[in-house]
Design a protein around this motif. Structure first.
Motif, PDB file in Angstrom:
ATOM      1  N   VAL A   1     -11.153  27.983  33.915  1.00  0.00           N
ATOM      2  CA  VAL A   1     -10.900  27.032  32.825  1.00  0.00           C
ATOM      3  C   VAL A   1      -9.637  27.425  32.079  1.00  0.00           C
ATOM      4  O   VAL A   1      -8.790  26.587  31.764  1.00  0.00           O
ATOM      5  CB  VAL A   1     -12.096  26.975  31.857  1.00  0.00           C
ATOM      6  N   ARG A   2      -9.492  28.722  31.800  1.00  0.00           N
ATOM      7  CA  ARG A   2      -8.316  29.162  31.042  1.00  0.00           C
ATOM      8  C   ARG A   2      -7.035  28.954  31.838  1.00  0.00           C
ATOM      9  O   ARG A   2      -5.990  28.614  31.269  1.00  0.00           O
ATOM     10  CB  ARG A   2      -8.477  30.637  30.655  1.00  0.00           C
ATOM     11  N   LEU A   3      -7.102  29.127  33.152  1.00  0.00           N
ATOM     12  CA  LEU A   3      -5.925  28.909  33.992  1.00  0.00           C
ATOM     13  C   LEU A   3      -5.535  27.432  33.994  1.00  0.00           C
ATOM     14  O   LEU A   3      -4.356  27.088  33.928  1.00  0.00           O
ATOM     15  CB  LEU A   3      -6.216  29.379  35.419  1.00  0.00           C
ATOM     16  N   LEU A   4      -6.536  26.554  34.055  1.00  0.00           N
ATOM     17  CA  LEU A   4      -6.263  25.125  34.142  1.00  0.00           C
ATOM     18  C   LEU A   4      -5.881  24.517  32.804  1.00  0.00           C
ATOM     19  O   LEU A   4      -4.999  23.645  32.738  1.00  0.00           O
ATOM     20  CB  LEU A   4      -7.502  24.389  34.691  1.00  0.00           C
TER      21      LEU A   4
ATOM     22  N   ALA B   1     -14.283  13.049  27.311  1.00  0.00           N
ATOM     23  CA  ALA B   1     -13.266  12.678  28.294  1.00  0.00           C
ATOM     24  C   ALA B   1     -11.845  12.595  27.712  1.00  0.00           C
ATOM     25  O   ALA B   1     -10.909  13.118  28.324  1.00  0.00           O
ATOM     26  CB  ALA B   1     -13.654  11.360  28.966  1.00  0.00           C
ATOM     27  N   PRO B   2     -11.632  11.965  26.549  1.00  0.00           N
ATOM     28  CA  PRO B   2     -10.252  11.910  26.041  1.00  0.00           C
ATOM     29  C   PRO B   2      -9.656  13.298  25.794  1.00  0.00           C
ATOM     30  O   PRO B   2      -8.470  13.524  26.044  1.00  0.00           O
ATOM     31  CB  PRO B   2     -10.391  11.111  24.738  1.00  0.00           C
ATOM     32  N   ASP B   3     -10.497  14.229  25.325  1.00  0.00           N
ATOM     33  CA  ASP B   3     -10.010  15.589  25.095  1.00  0.00           C
ATOM     34  C   ASP B   3      -9.769  16.318  26.419  1.00  0.00           C
ATOM     35  O   ASP B   3      -8.843  17.140  26.520  1.00  0.00           O
ATOM     36  CB  ASP B   3     -10.998  16.372  24.238  1.00  0.00           C
ATOM     37  N   LEU B   4     -10.595  16.044  27.421  1.00  0.00           N
ATOM     38  CA  LEU B   4     -10.377  16.632  28.740  1.00  0.00           C
ATOM     39  C   LEU B   4      -9.035  16.177  29.301  1.00  0.00           C
ATOM     40  O   LEU B   4      -8.282  16.969  29.880  1.00  0.00           O
ATOM     41  CB  LEU B   4     -11.499  16.235  29.705  1.00  0.00           C
ATOM     42  N   TYR B   5      -8.744  14.909  29.127  1.00  0.00           N
ATOM     43  CA  TYR B   5      -7.481  14.365  29.633  1.00  0.00           C
ATOM     44  C   TYR B   5      -6.300  14.951  28.870  1.00  0.00           C
ATOM     45  O   TYR B   5      -5.289  15.354  29.465  1.00  0.00           O
ATOM     46  CB  TYR B   5      -7.505  12.842  29.515  1.00  0.00           C
ATOM     47  N   ALA B   6      -6.434  15.031  27.557  1.00  0.00           N
ATOM     48  CA  ALA B   6      -5.354  15.582  26.744  1.00  0.00           C
ATOM     49  C   ALA B   6      -5.085  17.046  27.087  1.00  0.00           C
ATOM     50  O   ALA B   6      -3.945  17.509  27.052  1.00  0.00           O
ATOM     51  CB  ALA B   6      -5.681  15.438  25.260  1.00  0.00           C
ATOM     52  N   ALA B   7      -6.147  17.780  27.436  1.00  0.00           N
ATOM     53  CA  ALA B   7      -6.003  19.197  27.762  1.00  0.00           C
ATOM     54  C   ALA B   7      -5.537  19.429  29.190  1.00  0.00           C
ATOM     55  O   ALA B   7      -5.185  20.555  29.548  1.00  0.00           O
ATOM     56  CB  ALA B   7      -7.336  19.911  27.545  1.00  0.00           C
ATOM     57  N   GLY B   8      -5.564  18.384  30.013  1.00  0.00           N
ATOM     58  CA  GLY B   8      -5.147  18.534  31.403  1.00  0.00           C
ATOM     59  C   GLY B   8      -6.265  18.908  32.351  1.00  0.00           C
ATOM     60  O   GLY B   8      -6.007  19.222  33.512  1.00  0.00           O
ATOM     61  N   LEU B   9      -7.514  18.869  31.894  1.00  0.00           N
ATOM     62  CA  LEU B   9      -8.630  19.202  32.782  1.00  0.00           C
ATOM     63  C   LEU B   9      -9.002  18.050  33.708  1.00  0.00           C
ATOM     64  O   LEU B   9      -9.693  18.259  34.700  1.00  0.00           O
ATOM     65  CB  LEU B   9      -9.852  19.625  31.974  1.00  0.00           C
ATOM     66  N   VAL B  10      -8.589  16.834  33.364  1.00  0.00           N
ATOM     67  CA  VAL B  10      -8.723  15.710  34.290  1.00  0.00           C
ATOM     68  C   VAL B  10      -7.353  15.076  34.457  1.00  0.00           C
ATOM     69  O   VAL B  10      -6.530  15.068  33.534  1.00  0.00           O
ATOM     70  CB  VAL B  10      -9.754  14.663  33.811  1.00  0.00           C
TER      71      VAL B  10
ATOM     72  N   LEU C   1       0.247  23.217  52.556  1.00  0.00           N
ATOM     73  CA  LEU C   1       1.236  24.091  51.931  1.00  0.00           C
ATOM     74  C   LEU C   1       1.453  23.729  50.463  1.00  0.00           C
ATOM     75  O   LEU C   1       1.689  24.613  49.634  1.00  0.00           O
ATOM     76  CB  LEU C   1       2.550  24.022  52.708  1.00  0.00           C
ATOM     77  N   ALA C   2       1.365  22.438  50.140  1.00  0.00           N
ATOM     78  CA  ALA C   2       1.511  22.040  48.740  1.00  0.00           C
ATOM     79  C   ALA C   2       0.371  22.609  47.904  1.00  0.00           C
ATOM     80  O   ALA C   2       0.581  23.119  46.790  1.00  0.00           O
ATOM     81  CB  ALA C   2       1.539  20.519  48.632  1.00  0.00           C
ATOM     82  N   LYS C   3      -0.832  22.549  48.449  1.00  0.00           N
ATOM     83  CA  LYS C   3      -1.984  23.106  47.742  1.00  0.00           C
ATOM     84  C   LYS C   3      -1.824  24.612  47.575  1.00  0.00           C
ATOM     85  O   LYS C   3      -2.102  25.160  46.493  1.00  0.00           O
ATOM     86  CB  LYS C   3      -3.257  22.772  48.520  1.00  0.00           C
ATOM     87  N   GLU C   4      -1.363  25.282  48.608  1.00  0.00           N
ATOM     88  CA  GLU C   4      -1.166  26.729  48.518  1.00  0.00           C
ATOM     89  C   GLU C   4      -0.094  27.064  47.485  1.00  0.00           C
ATOM     90  O   GLU C   4      -0.226  28.030  46.722  1.00  0.00           O
ATOM     91  CB  GLU C   4      -0.790  27.295  49.882  1.00  0.00           C
ATOM     92  N   ALA C   5       0.978  26.265  47.452  1.00  0.00           N
ATOM     93  CA  ALA C   5       2.052  26.522  46.495  1.00  0.00           C
ATOM     94  C   ALA C   5       1.541  26.431  45.060  1.00  0.00           C
ATOM     95  O   ALA C   5       1.915  27.236  44.198  1.00  0.00           O
ATOM     96  CB  ALA C   5       3.190  25.523  46.705  1.00  0.00           C
ATOM     97  N   VAL C   6       0.670  25.467  44.805  1.00  0.00           N
ATOM     98  CA  VAL C   6       0.143  25.285  43.449  1.00  0.00           C
ATOM     99  C   VAL C   6      -0.770  26.439  43.058  1.00  0.00           C
ATOM    100  O   VAL C   6      -0.550  27.130  42.047  1.00  0.00           O
ATOM    101  CB  VAL C   6      -0.610  23.946  43.333  1.00  0.00           C
ATOM    102  N   TRP C   7      -1.820  26.701  43.864  1.00  0.00           N
ATOM    103  CA  TRP C   7      -2.865  27.617  43.409  1.00  0.00           C
ATOM    104  C   TRP C   7      -2.499  29.079  43.576  1.00  0.00           C
ATOM    105  O   TRP C   7      -2.972  29.923  42.812  1.00  0.00           O
ATOM    106  CB  TRP C   7      -4.184  27.301  44.105  1.00  0.00           C
ATOM    107  N   ARG C   8      -1.659  29.398  44.557  1.00  0.00           N
ATOM    108  CA  ARG C   8      -1.198  30.789  44.637  1.00  0.00           C
ATOM    109  C   ARG C   8      -0.003  31.022  43.721  1.00  0.00           C
ATOM    110  O   ARG C   8       0.240  32.151  43.281  1.00  0.00           O
ATOM    111  CB  ARG C   8      -0.852  31.157  46.082  1.00  0.00           C
ATOM    112  N   GLY C   9       0.730  29.969  43.428  1.00  0.00           N
ATOM    113  CA  GLY C   9       1.902  30.122  42.572  1.00  0.00           C
ATOM    114  C   GLY C   9       1.598  30.072  41.091  1.00  0.00           C
ATOM    115  O   GLY C   9       2.320  30.667  40.285  1.00  0.00           O
ATOM    116  N   LEU C  10       0.528  29.384  40.713  1.00  0.00           N
ATOM    117  CA  LEU C  10       0.249  29.182  39.293  1.00  0.00           C
ATOM    118  C   LEU C  10       0.095  30.482  38.502  1.00  0.00           C
ATOM    119  O   LEU C  10       0.632  30.601  37.389  1.00  0.00           O
ATOM    120  CB  LEU C  10      -1.005  28.312  39.136  1.00  0.00           C
TER     121      LEU C  10
END
Length: 210
Positions: free
Chosen positions: A101-104, A120-129, A159-168
């Motif tokens: 959660v903290r990473l996202l 939901a509006p707060d989830l969207y504002a925080a980037g969780l959705v 590779l795009a998925k790997e770039a995101v989650w290993r790079g984040l």
């Protein structure tokens, strides 16, 4: 259209390794995994290692929900690459995976850690959705997006998925170098050449995963 796999709902009394069994059984040609997170309200909690497999696996994962997610359903949704919800949805903490959660979305992490319900509006504002739909619209939008993703080249998706989650978690300079390395790798594939040909010939590409 390449296949879109759907995460099955585990039966009552399913063993803790049910998610690992699902991931082991994914078709080789699957291009996307579609998750109805609302249906997982009674799912047994998967081990952290299986959730990490979901994050780092080759197949992009889309989770959608219209209700309040808590417990294992929340943690599985957090392991998805993309989350889509209806306007009446929410997430209720605490999560069994606070680091995720903290990473996202660090803005929502403390609230969920305190056991709050985040609307939901707060989830969207925080980037969780990634998308917030009118009530009842999340499944259709997730279906649409899954079809778009499934039409793309499988190597590029992986590779795009790997770039995101290993790079984040990496420092930005290191993450950009990692992304560049993966981009150079992608340039050597037959799918990349097919994409260029299809563009020049003004036709849909026929990706083979090579």
């Amino acid at each position: 259209m390449p296949p879109i796999a759907r995460l099955p709902v585990p039966p009552p009394g399913a063993p803790p390794g049910w998610l690992a069994d699902v991931l082991d059984a994914l078709p080789e040609d699957a291009r996307c995994l579609f998750v109805d997170a609302d249906a997982l309200a009674d799912a047994p909690p998967p081990p952290r290692a299986d959730l990490i497999r979901l994050v780092l696996g080759r197949v992009p994962v889309i989770a959608w929900f219209e209700r309040t997610l808590a417990g294992p359903a929340l943690d599985i949704a957090l392991a998805a690459d993309i989350r889509i919800c209806g306007a009446a949805a929410a997430m209720s903490g605490p999560s069994g995976w606070p680091g995720r959660v903290r990473l996202l979305a660090s803005a929502a992490a403390d609230r969920l850690a305190r056991g709050e319900t985040v609307a939901a509006p707060d989830l969207y504002a925080a980037g969780l959705v990634s998308a917030l739909l009118p009530p009842g619209g999340a499944a259709a939008e997730a279906d649409r997006l899954a079809a778009v993703i499934a039409s793309r080249g499988p190597i590029a998706l992986e590779l795009a998925k790997e770039a995101v989650w290993r790079g984040l978690p990496q420092p930005i300079e290191q993450a950009l170098r990692f992304e560049t390395d993966l981009t150079m790798l992608l340039q050597t594939t037959k799918d990349r050449a097919e994409g260029v040909r299809a563009f020049l010939e003004k036709r849909p590409p026929a990706f083979t995963g090579e």
